[in-house]
Scaffold this motif. Structure first.
Motif, PDB file in Angstrom:
ATOM      1  N   ASN A 365       0.826  -1.198   0.000  1.00  0.00           N
ATOM      2  CA  ASN A 365       0.000   0.000   0.000  1.00  0.00           C
ATOM      3  C   ASN A 365       0.874   1.267   0.000  1.00  0.00           C
ATOM      4  OD1 ASN A 365      -2.572   1.168   0.057  1.00  0.00           O
ATOM      5  ND2 ASN A 365      -2.223   1.694   2.213  1.00  0.00           N
ATOM      6  N   ILE A 366       1.914   1.233   0.789  1.00  0.00           N
ATOM      7  CA  ILE A 366       2.848   2.369   0.805  1.00  0.00           C
ATOM      8  C   ILE A 366       3.480   2.523  -0.573  1.00  0.00           C
ATOM      9  CG2 ILE A 366       5.128   3.066   1.699  1.00  0.00           C
ATOM     10  CD1 ILE A 366       4.186   2.257   4.435  1.00  0.00           C
ATOM     11  N   SER A 367       3.804   1.381  -1.160  1.00  0.00           N
ATOM     12  CA  SER A 367       4.438   1.383  -2.465  1.00  0.00           C
ATOM     13  C   SER A 367       3.487   1.961  -3.517  1.00  0.00           C
ATOM     14  CB  SER A 367       4.815  -0.054  -2.804  1.00  0.00           C
ATOM     15  OG  SER A 367       5.363  -0.113  -4.053  1.00  0.00           O
ATOM     16  N   LYS A 368       2.233   1.581  -3.435  1.00  0.00           N
ATOM     17  CA  LYS A 368       1.224   2.065  -4.376  1.00  0.00           C
ATOM     18  C   LYS A 368       1.142   3.594  -4.301  1.00  0.00           C
ATOM     19  CE  LYS A 368      -2.745  -0.240  -4.220  1.00  0.00           C
ATOM     20  NZ  LYS A 368      -4.067  -0.607  -3.760  1.00  0.00           N
ATOM     21  N   ASN A 369       1.113   4.095  -3.089  1.00  0.00           N
ATOM     22  CA  ASN A 369       1.044   5.549  -2.917  1.00  0.00           C
ATOM     23  C   ASN A 369       2.318   6.225  -3.387  1.00  0.00           C
ATOM     24  OD1 ASN A 369      -1.540   6.387  -1.614  1.00  0.00           O
ATOM     25  ND2 ASN A 369      -0.970   4.645  -0.352  1.00  0.00           N
ATOM     26  N   TYR A 370       3.432   5.572  -3.115  1.00  0.00           N
ATOM     27  CA  TYR A 370       4.719   6.129  -3.528  1.00  0.00           C
ATOM     28  C   TYR A 370       4.764   6.243  -5.065  1.00  0.00           C
ATOM     29  CZ  TYR A 370       9.670   6.337  -4.609  1.00  0.00           C
ATOM     30  OH  TYR A 370      10.880   6.705  -5.133  1.00  0.00           O
ATOM     31  N   ILE A 371       4.374   5.161  -5.739  1.00  0.00           N
ATOM     32  CA  ILE A 371       4.416   5.174  -7.209  1.00  0.00           C
ATOM     33  C   ILE A 371       3.448   6.232  -7.752  1.00  0.00           C
ATOM     34  CG2 ILE A 371       3.948   3.818  -9.298  1.00  0.00           C
ATOM     35  CD1 ILE A 371       4.971   1.348  -7.819  1.00  0.00           C
ATOM     36  N   SER A 372       2.328   6.424  -7.065  1.00  0.00           N
ATOM     37  CA  SER A 372       1.349   7.407  -7.569  1.00  0.00           C
ATOM     38  C   SER A 372       1.922   8.828  -7.520  1.00  0.00           C
ATOM     39  CB  SER A 372       0.055   7.324  -6.770  1.00  0.00           C
ATOM     40  OG  SER A 372       0.193   7.998  -5.534  1.00  0.00           O
ATOM     41  N   ARG A 373       2.931   9.034  -6.707  1.00  0.00           N
ATOM     42  CA  ARG A 373       3.512  10.384  -6.604  1.00  0.00           C
ATOM     43  C   ARG A 373       4.648  10.627  -7.598  1.00  0.00           C
ATOM     44  NH1 ARG A 373       2.876   9.092  -0.989  1.00  0.00           N
ATOM     45  NH2 ARG A 373       5.100   8.665  -0.737  1.00  0.00           N
ATOM     46  N   LEU A 374       5.056   9.590  -8.309  1.00  0.00           N
ATOM     47  CA  LEU A 374       6.151   9.756  -9.274  1.00  0.00           C
ATOM     48  C   LEU A 374       5.624  10.362 -10.572  1.00  0.00           C
ATOM     49  CD1 LEU A 374       7.964   6.292  -8.911  1.00  0.00           C
ATOM     50  CD2 LEU A 374       8.547   8.441  -7.781  1.00  0.00           C
ATOM     51  N   THR A 375       6.503  10.975 -11.335  1.00  0.00           N
ATOM     52  CA  THR A 375       6.079  11.479 -12.637  1.00  0.00           C
ATOM     53  C   THR A 375       6.055  10.303 -13.619  1.00  0.00           C
ATOM     54  OG1 THR A 375       8.312  11.878 -13.426  1.00  0.00           O
ATOM     55  CG2 THR A 375       7.256  13.686 -12.224  1.00  0.00           C
ATOM     56  N   ILE A 406       5.294   6.759 -21.945  1.00  0.00           N
ATOM     57  CA  ILE A 406       5.222   7.801 -20.914  1.00  0.00           C
ATOM     58  C   ILE A 406       3.811   8.398 -20.882  1.00  0.00           C
ATOM     59  CG2 ILE A 406       6.067  10.108 -20.280  1.00  0.00           C
ATOM     60  CD1 ILE A 406       8.861   9.133 -21.216  1.00  0.00           C
ATOM     61  N   GLU A 407       3.233   8.565 -22.067  1.00  0.00           N
ATOM     62  CA  GLU A 407       1.865   9.102 -22.086  1.00  0.00           C
ATOM     63  C   GLU A 407       0.891   8.134 -21.415  1.00  0.00           C
ATOM     64  OE1 GLU A 407       0.371  11.591 -25.186  1.00  0.00           O
ATOM     65  OE2 GLU A 407       2.153  11.097 -26.390  1.00  0.00           O
ATOM     66  N   ILE A 408       1.129   6.860 -21.602  1.00  0.00           N
ATOM     67  CA  ILE A 408       0.264   5.865 -20.930  1.00  0.00           C
ATOM     68  C   ILE A 408       0.372   6.043 -19.415  1.00  0.00           C
ATOM     69  CG2 ILE A 408      -0.145   3.412 -20.513  1.00  0.00           C
ATOM     70  CD1 ILE A 408       1.037   2.869 -23.318  1.00  0.00           C
ATOM     71  N   PHE A 409       1.620   6.171 -18.938  1.00  0.00           N
ATOM     72  CA  PHE A 409       1.803   6.311 -17.481  1.00  0.00           C
ATOM     73  C   PHE A 409       1.252   7.639 -16.974  1.00  0.00           C
ATOM     74  CE2 PHE A 409       5.502   3.393 -18.407  1.00  0.00           C
ATOM     75  CZ  PHE A 409       4.797   2.278 -18.000  1.00  0.00           C
ATOM     76  N   ASN A 410       1.091   8.559 -17.904  1.00  0.00           N
ATOM     77  CA  ASN A 410       0.623   9.879 -17.484  1.00  0.00           C
ATOM     78  C   ASN A 410      -0.893   9.948 -17.324  1.00  0.00           C
ATOM     79  OD1 ASN A 410       1.577  12.288 -16.626  1.00  0.00           O
ATOM     80  ND2 ASN A 410       1.135  13.313 -18.564  1.00  0.00           N
ATOM     81  N   ILE A 411      -1.583   8.922 -17.821  1.00  0.00           N
ATOM     82  CA  ILE A 411      -3.049   8.932 -17.682  1.00  0.00           C
ATOM     83  C   ILE A 411      -3.414   9.006 -16.200  1.00  0.00           C
ATOM     84  CG2 ILE A 411      -5.161   7.592 -18.031  1.00  0.00           C
ATOM     85  CD1 ILE A 411      -3.928   6.413 -20.538  1.00  0.00           C
ATOM     86  N   GLU A 412      -4.225   9.952 -15.838  1.00  0.00           N
ATOM     87  CA  GLU A 412      -4.703  10.139 -14.451  1.00  0.00           C
ATOM     88  C   GLU A 412      -3.564  10.222 -13.443  1.00  0.00           C
ATOM     89  OE1 GLU A 412      -8.097   7.821 -13.040  1.00  0.00           O
ATOM     90  OE2 GLU A 412      -8.447   7.199 -15.093  1.00  0.00           O
ATOM     91  N   ARG A 413      -2.467  10.827 -13.842  1.00  0.00           N
ATOM     92  CA  ARG A 413      -1.338  10.875 -12.908  1.00  0.00           C
ATOM     93  C   ARG A 413      -1.209  12.216 -12.198  1.00  0.00           C
ATOM     94  NH1 ARG A 413       2.662   7.867 -11.232  1.00  0.00           N
ATOM     95  NH2 ARG A 413       1.684   6.210 -12.399  1.00  0.00           N
ATOM     96  N   MET A 414      -0.910  13.272 -12.968  1.00  0.00           N
ATOM     97  CA  MET A 414      -0.624  14.531 -12.300  1.00  0.00           C
ATOM     98  C   MET A 414      -1.931  15.209 -11.899  1.00  0.00           C
ATOM     99  SD  MET A 414       2.328  13.982 -12.154  1.00  0.00           S
ATOM    100  CE  MET A 414       3.561  15.119 -11.604  1.00  0.00           C
ATOM    101  N   GLN A 415      -2.601  14.674 -10.941  1.00  0.00           N
ATOM    102  CA  GLN A 415      -3.857  15.264 -10.473  1.00  0.00           C
ATOM    103  C   GLN A 415      -3.982  15.017  -8.986  1.00  0.00           C
ATOM    104  OE1 GLN A 415      -6.111  12.892 -13.307  1.00  0.00           O
ATOM    105  NE2 GLN A 415      -6.929  11.629 -11.656  1.00  0.00           N
ATOM    106  N   LYS A 416      -4.999  15.663  -8.403  1.00  0.00           N
ATOM    107  CA  LYS A 416      -5.119  15.617  -6.949  1.00  0.00           C
ATOM    108  C   LYS A 416      -5.227  14.173  -6.457  1.00  0.00           C
ATOM    109  CE  LYS A 416      -6.736  18.412  -3.305  1.00  0.00           C
ATOM    110  NZ  LYS A 416      -7.965  18.585  -2.577  1.00  0.00           N
ATOM    111  N   LYS A 417      -6.070  13.421  -7.110  1.00  0.00           N
ATOM    112  CA  LYS A 417      -6.197  12.006  -6.727  1.00  0.00           C
ATOM    113  C   LYS A 417      -5.632  11.159  -7.851  1.00  0.00           C
ATOM    114  CE  LYS A 417      -9.383  11.561  -3.091  1.00  0.00           C
ATOM    115  NZ  LYS A 417     -10.728  11.939  -2.746  1.00  0.00           N
TER     116      LYS A 417
END
Ligand code: GLU
Length: 549
Positions: A365-375, A406-417
């Motif tokens: 779970n920590i890892s999931k949150n950590y990855i969500s914060r990466l670009t 990179i565009e795939i990884f960017n889907i729903e990434r740089m946002q509040k949730k």
């Protein structure tokens, strides 16, 4: 013969004295409060997660205080050493970006001015310190054979007495110089024992940084300092090494707690400053209803290779370890998501004295949150690195389509949730494979995943021929799906459907799911609009056509 002569007889090759070493390894010139600490494994070839945790905490205190963290290899116990055992530890450290300030850096090399950091290369130093004790009547040679020692033990067992070499049982203490001289000259094997000045009936109070004050009887055992081959026991090597390497804090497994009176006594005998101790309870694991030690044999997650193979980011492992080390860390992390670990200060007072529970789900779970914060670019780079070793086929694809990936990884990434669908690099392929034609297979499309399957071809045809336009913004895209729903007799809104389900063939969600499944074979994906935009008109057309023929 006097003690000095006895010492020379026992150690004929030792020509230095302890002053020599004290000068060679002077007090370290460090800022006030700097902690010098170490990780001191036996070369067993791999680092256990529990040991990494202890080492991580030790290093954290050293770094927090601008001190020194070093790696010392304790290879005095041959039974615990394996071939290439040092390299295994060093490799694990390297894989975990675990840098050391001093110590062994490979089988044959080391860095730092307080070495050698391999105990088998320090024989002469230990013997010099043992010689000093003999000269001062604080140690003596003991010729007792295995059989004699067994006999003492049996005797003690029968009489229900304390086991050990002490008091009247420490018979070798009473040998005369003449007897000793004769035995040594006849090449009789001997170990060097401490002449313990302790009294078992007196108490000493030792302090542990986490467990607090603990009262022990004084040590009165004449423990072995050097074995008959001149190799030190753990107790004596600990004294010599941690003194000369100027260690201020000892973090070690709590199986050593019961030996603390011996260690404190040794430091006192030499009048060396006693280091501060922190005995770390083992890392436990819940196994059904019971709790047991995390085991190398039973638990794959005890080995560091497990995290590398799964692709759990190392930084996430460290964040997790910190949560197990200091109870206030999780709260801190919640408030400081974007700050690195270096901004959090470790506190012994916030460390639990009992064992910590290893919880892989929490780590993920920590890892999931950590990855969500990466670009997206960081994620791309990490998955690329990971797949190079663990999934060559995926690696090739990532390498072939860098910008697209990179565009795939960017889907729903740089946002509040941000999206949180990956907790390890090994999760990624199964979550996004459909974005690559090489991994997508229209035969896997299964409309049974949607309630209604009758109209799917009609819906797809209408969509691609009448409604789809690559240039639509999200709002228009969605409006058109609603229009399409109405056209085929599906409810354009969920609540309309719920009010009168019989009036419709299905609902708006079914329509999007038919499109989603056709394009991805999955019923849950990140934002469909974004996926479609990225796939582009040609891919869409191709996939839809294949399904409809
Ligand atoms: N070599 C010892 C062990 O592996 C080290 C204990 C210590 O850190 O002093 O248990």
């Amino acid at each position: 013969m006097n003690n000095k002569e006895l010492a020379s007889l026992m150690f004929p090759n030792i020509d230095k004295d302890i002053n020599y070493y004290e000068e060679k390894y002077p007090k370290r010139n460090l800022p006030e409060g700097a902690v010098v600490t170490r990780f001191a494994p036996s070369p067993t070839g791999f680092v256990h997660m529990g040991s990494l945790r202890t080492a991580f905490i030790a290093k954290k205190i050293a770094t927090d205080t601008k001190g020194v963290f070093y790696l010392r290899i304790e290879d005095t116990d041959e039974k615990r050493s394996i071939e290439n055992g040092i390299q295994g530890i060093i490799d694990d450290f390297k894989d975990f970006n675990f840098e050391i300030d001093e110590g062994r850096i490979c089988e044959t090399e080391e860095k730092g001015n307080y070495g050698p950091y391999l105990q088998s290369e320090r024989k002469e130093i230990y013997q010099t310190f043992a010689k000093y004790l003999v000269e001062n009547d604080l140690a003596y040679p003991c010729f007792a054979t295995e059989e004699e020692l067994n006999e003492i033990r049996k005797n003690q067992e029968t009489k229900k007495e304390r086991i050990g070499f002490y008091g009247r049982y420490a018979r070798s203490r009473n040998l005369s110089f003449t007897e000793i001289e004769e035995k040594i000259k006849n090449n009789k094997k001997f170990v060097t024992r401490l002449k313990s000045p302790g009294d078992f009936n007196k108490k000493i109070t030792c302090k542990d940084l986490v467990k607090g004050k603990i009262e022990f009887p004084e040590n009165d055992l004449d423990i072995v300092l050097l074995k008959s081959d001149g190799i030190p026991t753990y107790h004596f090597a600990h004294l010599v090494d941690d003194y000369l390497m100027r260690t201020t804090h000892i973090l070690r497994g709590d199986e050593w707690l019961s030996s603390l009176p011996i260690h404190v006594q040794l430091f006192q005998i030499f009048r060396f400053p006693t280091p501060k101790y922190c005995h770390v309870a083992p890392v436990n694991k819940k196994d059904g209803e019971s709790i047991r030690k995390l085991s190398k044999r039973k638990d794959p997650e005890a080995a560091l290779s497990f995290y590398l193979e799964k692709g759990i980011p190392i930084n996430a492992v460290y964040l997790y370890l910190m949560t197990t080390a200091n109870s206030n860390f999780e709260g801190w992390l919640d408030q400081n998501k974007n700050l690195g670990l270096e901004n959090f200060k470790f506190d012994f007072k916030k460390m639990s004295a009992s064992g910590s529970l290893f919880d892989l789900d929490k780590l993920l779970n920590i890892s999931k949150n950590y990855i969500s914060r990466l670009t997206a670019t960081e994620v791309y780079q990490k998955v690329l690195d990971w797949s190079f070793t663990y999934d060559k086929h995926f690696y090739e694809l990532l390498k072939k389509y860098p910008d697209y990936s990179i565009e795939i990884f960017n889907i729903e990434r740089m946002q509040k949730k941000p999206r949180k669908d990956f907790s390890a690099w090994s999760d990624i392929k199964e979550n996004i494979f459909y974005m690559y034609d090489e991994l997508y297979n229209h035969e896997d499309v299964n409309f049974n995943l949607v309630n209604t399957s009758e109209k799917h071809k009609e819906i797809i045809n209408l969509y691609i021929n009448k409604y789809y336009d690559i240039n639509d913004d999200k709002e228009t895209w969605f409006r058109k799906i609603k229009e399409l729903a109405i056209e085929v007799g599906y409810a354009p809104e969920m609540n309309l459907y719920k009010e009168n389900p019989n009036q419709y063939l299905g609902n708006i969600a079914d329509v999007s799911n038919i499109l989603r499944i056709s394009l991805t074979t999955k019923i849950t994906t990140p934002d469909l609009y974004e996926i479609m935009k990225l796939l582009g008109k040609d891919k869409l057309q191709e996939r839809f056509t294949k399904i409809c023929v």
